[in-house]
Scaffold this motif. Structure first.
Motif, short mmCIF file in Angstrom:
data_model
loop_
_atom_site.label_atom_id
_atom_site.label_comp_id
_atom_site.label_asym_id
_atom_site.label_seq_id
_atom_site.Cartn_x
_atom_site.Cartn_y
_atom_site.Cartn_z
N PRO A 1 0.82 -1.21 0.00
CA PRO A 1 0.00 0.00 0.00
C PRO A 1 0.86 1.27 0.00
O PRO A 1 2.01 1.26 0.44
CB PRO A 1 -0.80 -0.12 1.31
CG PRO A 1 -0.79 -1.57 1.64
CD PRO A 1 0.53 -2.08 1.15
N LEU A 2 0.28 2.33 -0.48
CA LEU A 2 0.89 3.65 -0.39
C LEU A 2 0.64 4.20 1.00
O LEU A 2 -0.49 4.19 1.49
CB LEU A 2 0.29 4.58 -1.44
CG LEU A 2 0.74 6.04 -1.41
CD1 LEU A 2 2.17 6.16 -1.93
CD2 LEU A 2 -0.20 6.91 -2.24
N VAL A 3 1.69 4.69 1.66
CA VAL A 3 1.56 5.28 2.98
C VAL A 3 1.32 6.79 2.82
O VAL A 3 2.17 7.51 2.29
CB VAL A 3 2.81 5.04 3.84
CG1 VAL A 3 2.66 5.72 5.21
CG2 VAL A 3 3.06 3.55 4.01
N VAL A 4 0.16 7.24 3.24
CA VAL A 4 -0.16 8.67 3.21
C VAL A 4 0.27 9.26 4.55
O VAL A 4 -0.27 8.88 5.60
CB VAL A 4 -1.65 8.92 2.96
CG1 VAL A 4 -1.96 10.41 2.96
CG2 VAL A 4 -2.07 8.28 1.64
N LEU A 5 1.25 10.17 4.53
CA LEU A 5 1.81 10.75 5.75
C LEU A 5 1.19 12.12 6.00
O LEU A 5 1.16 12.97 5.10
CB LEU A 5 3.32 10.88 5.62
CG LEU A 5 4.12 9.58 5.47
CD1 LEU A 5 5.58 9.89 5.19
CD2 LEU A 5 3.99 8.72 6.72
N SER B 1 2.20 1.38 -6.25
CA SER B 1 1.74 0.69 -5.05
C SER B 1 0.72 -0.35 -5.49
O SER B 1 0.45 -0.50 -6.69
CB SER B 1 1.11 1.68 -4.06
OG SER B 1 -0.15 2.11 -4.53
N ASN B 2 0.14 -1.06 -4.55
CA ASN B 2 -0.85 -2.07 -4.91
C ASN B 2 -2.27 -1.51 -4.97
O ASN B 2 -3.24 -2.26 -5.03
CB ASN B 2 -0.78 -3.27 -3.96
CG ASN B 2 -1.13 -2.91 -2.52
OD1 ASN B 2 -1.62 -1.82 -2.23
ND2 ASN B 2 -0.88 -3.84 -1.60
N GLY B 3 -2.38 -0.19 -4.94
CA GLY B 3 -3.69 0.46 -5.06
C GLY B 3 -4.38 0.73 -3.75
O GLY B 3 -5.42 1.39 -3.72
N ARG B 4 -3.81 0.25 -2.65
CA ARG B 4 -4.40 0.48 -1.33
C ARG B 4 -3.65 1.62 -0.62
O ARG B 4 -2.53 1.96 -0.99
CB ARG B 4 -4.37 -0.79 -0.49
CG ARG B 4 -5.15 -1.95 -1.12
CD ARG B 4 -5.15 -3.16 -0.22
NE ARG B 4 -5.92 -4.27 -0.78
CZ ARG B 4 -5.42 -5.21 -1.55
NH1 ARG B 4 -4.12 -5.20 -1.85
NH2 ARG B 4 -6.17 -6.17 -2.02
N LEU B 5 -4.28 2.15 0.42
CA LEU B 5 -3.70 3.26 1.18
C LEU B 5 -3.68 2.91 2.66
O LEU B 5 -4.63 2.32 3.18
CB LEU B 5 -4.51 4.54 1.00
CG LEU B 5 -4.79 5.05 -0.41
CD1 LEU B 5 -5.69 6.28 -0.35
CD2 LEU B 5 -3.49 5.39 -1.13
N VAL C 1 -7.00 0.85 3.85
CA VAL C 1 -7.07 -0.45 4.53
C VAL C 1 -6.61 -0.38 5.97
O VAL C 1 -6.68 -1.38 6.69
CB VAL C 1 -6.24 -1.51 3.76
CG1 VAL C 1 -6.86 -1.78 2.40
CG2 VAL C 1 -4.77 -1.10 3.64
N GLY C 2 -6.15 0.77 6.42
CA GLY C 2 -5.73 0.90 7.81
C GLY C 2 -5.28 2.31 8.12
O GLY C 2 -4.96 3.09 7.21
N VAL C 3 -5.29 2.63 9.41
CA VAL C 3 -4.88 3.95 9.88
C VAL C 3 -3.94 3.74 11.07
O VAL C 3 -4.24 2.95 11.98
CB VAL C 3 -6.10 4.79 10.29
CG1 VAL C 3 -5.67 6.11 10.92
CG2 VAL C 3 -6.99 5.05 9.07
N VAL C 4 -2.81 4.45 11.06
CA VAL C 4 -1.81 4.32 12.12
C VAL C 4 -1.50 5.72 12.66
O VAL C 4 -0.62 6.40 12.16
CB VAL C 4 -0.53 3.64 11.61
CG1 VAL C 4 0.46 3.43 12.77
CG2 VAL C 4 -0.85 2.30 10.94
#
Length: 247
Positions: free
Chosen positions: A44-48, A113-117, A141-144
């Protein structure tokens, strides 16, 4: 006598790091930009989303060491900028949502990326990604959240950042429950909070309050202070990577 508070280690903010591989625009204002760094295409692409108590003097540049370290681990990232206007929280929230939508469909990122974030935010940025977790795009697909301000009322009560919560909102937290993650509906994607046990800027108590209200939220306490969670040299770094790998 009570123990004197320790000095927060801010050295990660001064670490050298290369600039982005690509800069995207998502609007007409100078703040409407996204710094992209490429890693592997099969994750996934990590959105910072950067912190700084939502104040204009802090920007995305202090996340460059984190983005560089993530790329070395194979994670592509998009570090977004957003408006930080005291008393205008809706501009901030709208910008974050617009930036996430833009990177989710950007042609320049196709095949990177695989299209997910996965949304990752530090401090005030942790508040913003927790807010986004309530009504996320399908690609998320998730939040950190990292050392996040996820209970605005408690943050206001504790006077975090010399009144940062009230300055951001333009009034008391009680007047904007729609922006307070602890008072919002359950997140619709998995949320893992990584928070330093020695954090004196945003105490761990805020993450614990958030998790009590939303029991499916996982809190991962780590050694260190407020900036350990964005420092690839810290003992907290493997915990962040584990949270990303879980997604």
């Amino acid at each position: 006598m009570p123990a004197a508070p320790h000095a927060e280690d801010r050295s990660v903010l001064d670490l050298p790091a290369p600039g982005p591989d690509l800069v995207l625009s998502y609007g007409d204002l100078p703040e409407h930009v996204v710094d992209v760094r490429f890693g592997s295409a099969d994750r996934p692409l990590v959105v910072l989303v950067h912190g700084g108590f939502w104040r204009p003097e802090y920007d995305r540049l202090h996340l460059r060491p984190l983005a560089d370290a993530l790329a070395r681990q194979g994670w592509s990232s998009a570090a977004i900028e957003y408006r930080r206007v005291p008393g205008d929280p809706d501009a901030t929230v709208d910008d974050v949502a617009s930036a996430i939508r833009t990177v989710s469909v950007a042609e320049e990122l196709a095949g990177r990326s695989n299209g997910r974030l996965v949304l990752v935010g530090h401090s005030a940025g942790g508040h913003l990604v927790a807010h986004a977790a309530v009504d996320p795009l399908p690609q998320v697909v998730g939040v950190v959240p990292l050392a996040p301000v996820v209970d605005l009322a408690l943050g206001e009560e504790l006077g975090l950042g010399d009144g940062a919560v009230r300055a951001f909102l333009g009034g008391p937290a009680a007047g904007r429950p729609d922006l307070d993650p602890v008072r919002l509906p359950e997140p619709r994607v998995p949320v893992t909070v990584v928070h330093g046990t020695a954090d004196e800027i945003v105490p761990l108590a805020l993450a614990e309050s958030y998790a009590r209200r939303h029991p499916q939220v996982r809190v991962r306490p780590v050694d260190g202070g407020h900036f350990a969670v964005i420092d690839p040299r810290s003992s907290a770094w493997p915990t962040l990577l584990e949270a990303l790998d879980a997604r």
